[in-house]
Design a protein around this motif. Structure first.
Motif, mmCIF file in Angstrom:
data_model
loop_
_atom_site.group_PDB
_atom_site.id
_atom_site.type_symbol
_atom_site.label_atom_id
_atom_site.label_comp_id
_atom_site.label_asym_id
_atom_site.label_seq_id
_atom_site.Cartn_x
_atom_site.Cartn_y
_atom_site.Cartn_z
ATOM 1 N N ARG A 231 -20.223 -4.167 47.119
ATOM 2 C CA ARG A 231 -19.522 -3.319 46.954
ATOM 3 C C ARG A 231 -18.242 -2.842 48.523
ATOM 4 O O ARG A 231 -17.269 -2.626 47.907
ATOM 5 C CB ARG A 231 -19.647 -1.487 46.347
ATOM 6 N N LYS B 205 -7.579 -6.625 42.336
ATOM 7 C CA LYS B 205 -7.003 -5.932 43.370
ATOM 8 C C LYS B 205 -6.079 -6.532 44.270
ATOM 9 O O LYS B 205 -5.233 -5.345 44.754
ATOM 10 C CB LYS B 205 -8.665 -5.742 44.574
ATOM 11 N N ALA C 275 -16.534 -5.021 48.532
ATOM 12 C CA ALA C 275 -14.990 -5.561 47.421
ATOM 13 C C ALA C 275 -14.294 -4.067 48.040
ATOM 14 O O ALA C 275 -12.743 -4.648 47.666
ATOM 15 C CB ALA C 275 -15.916 -4.997 46.380
ATOM 16 N N TYR D 54 -11.811 -3.915 41.414
ATOM 17 C CA TYR D 54 -12.457 -5.384 42.243
ATOM 18 C C TYR D 54 -11.356 -7.249 41.167
ATOM 19 O O TYR D 54 -11.453 -7.885 42.366
ATOM 20 C CB TYR D 54 -13.306 -5.143 41.944
#
Length: 474
Positions: free
Chosen positions: A54, A247, A57, A244
């Motif tokens: 994460r 994005k 990301a 994500y």
């Protein structure tokens, strides 16, 4: 491992991570590592057996929000759920750090009413918003667990001072704050004020048009995720996956906010999911089973598998007997296994041996007086756990029959199992619970007992109709 998952910025394979771990002396197989990565919320699974943390990301990704009029008047904003899903969910919002022009913005109290406070935390789900609010240091004297989780009409929250921003720019109500995740691990966010109040309010700007496209992109992405992923384990997980995967279209300078999007969208809304809340098709009930999870029930001809008991539940059954000053292992087995559940002699023998071994270990150090505070609460939780488990087994249907059962009640039943299991997990530990935590669990358990009594007759009645439909007149 923890430091890697919180800081590594690039995509990686399980083999690459395994080589690093083995080099540090850790012993783990590639299959064990893949299973761990596939189930860790700090990791996204990518194509071609690749993963990304994460931190990787969302670091440097953009999002925005518009402070409310009351926040602007007090020169402060509340992070609340506005940074979701770009920051670590385990970092409570009042602990996040915000920087403007390279300097950390100080904290400042924000006076508000309970409804406004709940709105600022609504993406956590209305069922959890009061708990997030009460965890704020500014609310340490509220003790909401003693007041059935009801918030007082007026309260204070720990906010972020906007005074340094006001000193530099002419920030007004309607202006926007653009945010960039600077350090995911430490929860540091950089702020950039975007002034729009000087523009003609009757003229649509290019930024307005881009934000309209942003809303449409987010709406389409969410609708697609509902079909492919269903309701995720939380609103946060749903948003994390969507942002994500999209994005490049969503984490842009002209981005909108999730709160604005919910006001805009006619297709997506916060909907009830049992006793919880999820993002879903507006005005529609969130079903218990869909194409995203129906494959879970293929193979053993059972739509609702019987839940295998974790060790902490067995420990709770054993401690419950010690609390009641009894020692009957067969009675524990009878409580654990529904009468209708077919187990082989070998399976029953293995379970009996496991209980016998745990019983011997736990009885050596059990202290009835130390357990007195938690004993009665654990007994109630076990009673509800057994009733929920028995109903789950009784509702054993195939996929088509499952659609005939009331979906929200079915979801609630599943959530009750999860929530009461969590209480048992806490009570299985030897450490004493804080008085406020015990009070919170008692109130939560009381609510679960009431929910169970509400949904049980509806599910049983629907099941009776399912059983009647199994018979054909010849």
């Amino acid at each position: 491992m923890t430091n890697f998952l919180r800081t590594y910025p690039m995509p990686f394979s399980a083999k690459e991570l395994l080589a690093m771990l083995c080099g540090l002396g850790h012993k783990i197989t590639i299959n064990e590592l893949r299973e761990f990565l596939d189930n860790d919320i700090r990791v996204f699974a990518l194509q071609k057996n690749m993963y990304i943390t994460r931190a990787g990301a969302f670091t440097n990704q953009l999002f925005s929000f518009v402070p409310t009029q009351r926040e602007v008047e007090q020169k402060v904003f509340i992070p609340g759920d506005r940074c979701m899903p770009f920051v670590d969910l385990d970092i409570l919002s009042f602990s996040l750090s915000f920087e403007y022009m390279g300097k950390k913005l100080p904290n400042k109290l924000f006076s508000t009413d309970c409804n406004t406070a709940r709105d600022l935390f609504c993406l956590y789900g209305d069922e959890f918003s009061a708990q997030y609010i009460s965890s704020d240091p500014a609310c340490k004297d509220l003790h909401i667990a003693e007041n059935s989780f009801e918030l007082p009409f007026k309260l204070n929250l720990t906010g972020i001072s906007m005074e340094p921003i006001f000193e530099q720019v002419d920030f007004k109500y309607g202006d926007r704050i653009l945010c960039r995740v600077y350090d995911w691990d430490k929860g540091i966010i950089e702020l950039i004020p975007l002034l729009t109040h000087k523009l003609n309010p009757f003229q649509i700007s290019s930024e307005d048009m881009e934000r309209q496209k942003w809303n449409e992109t987010l709406e389409n992405a969410l609708l697609e995720s509902f079909d492919s992923m269903g309701p995720c384990s939380s609103i946060e997980e749903q948003l994390a996956n969507v942002f994500y995967e999209n994005k490049n279209q969503l984490c842009v300078p002209d981005c909108g906010s999730i709160h604005e999007f919910l006001d805009y969208s006619k297709k997506v809304a916060l909907e009830l999911f049992g006793v919880e809340t999820r993002l879903w098709f507006k005005g529609q009930d969130v079903p218990a089973v869909g194409k995203w999870n129906e494959g879970m029930y293929v193979g053993d001809d059972r739509a609702i598998p019987y839940f295998m008991l974790p060790d902490f539940v067995i420990d709770c059954y054993i401690k419950d007997q010690m609390y009641e000053k009894r020692n009957n292992l067969q009675e524990i087995i009878d409580k654990i296994i529904p009468k209708e559940l077919p187990l082989s002699k070998e399976e029953k023998k293995m379970l009996a041996l496991q209980i016998e071994q745990r019983n011997a270990i736990l009885r050596e150090k059990y202290n009835w007086f130390a357990d007195f505070a938690n004993g009665s609460l654990r007994h109630r939780a076990l009673k509800l756990f057994g009733e929920v488990g028995s109903l789950v087994y009784e509702l054993d249907c195939d996929n088509k029959e499952l659609d005939m059962l009331p979906q929200q009640e079915l979801v609630t039943l599943s959530q009750l199992y999860t929530h009461v299991s969590r209480i048992l997990e806490i009570l299985s530990e030897d450490s004493d619970c804080e008085e406020e935590e015990t009070c919170a669990m008692e109130l939560s358990l009381e609510g679960m007992e009431m929910n169970f009594e509400d949904i049980k007759p509806l599910l049983i009645s629907a099941l009776d109709k399912v059983k009647k439909n199994r018979f054909n007149v010849i």
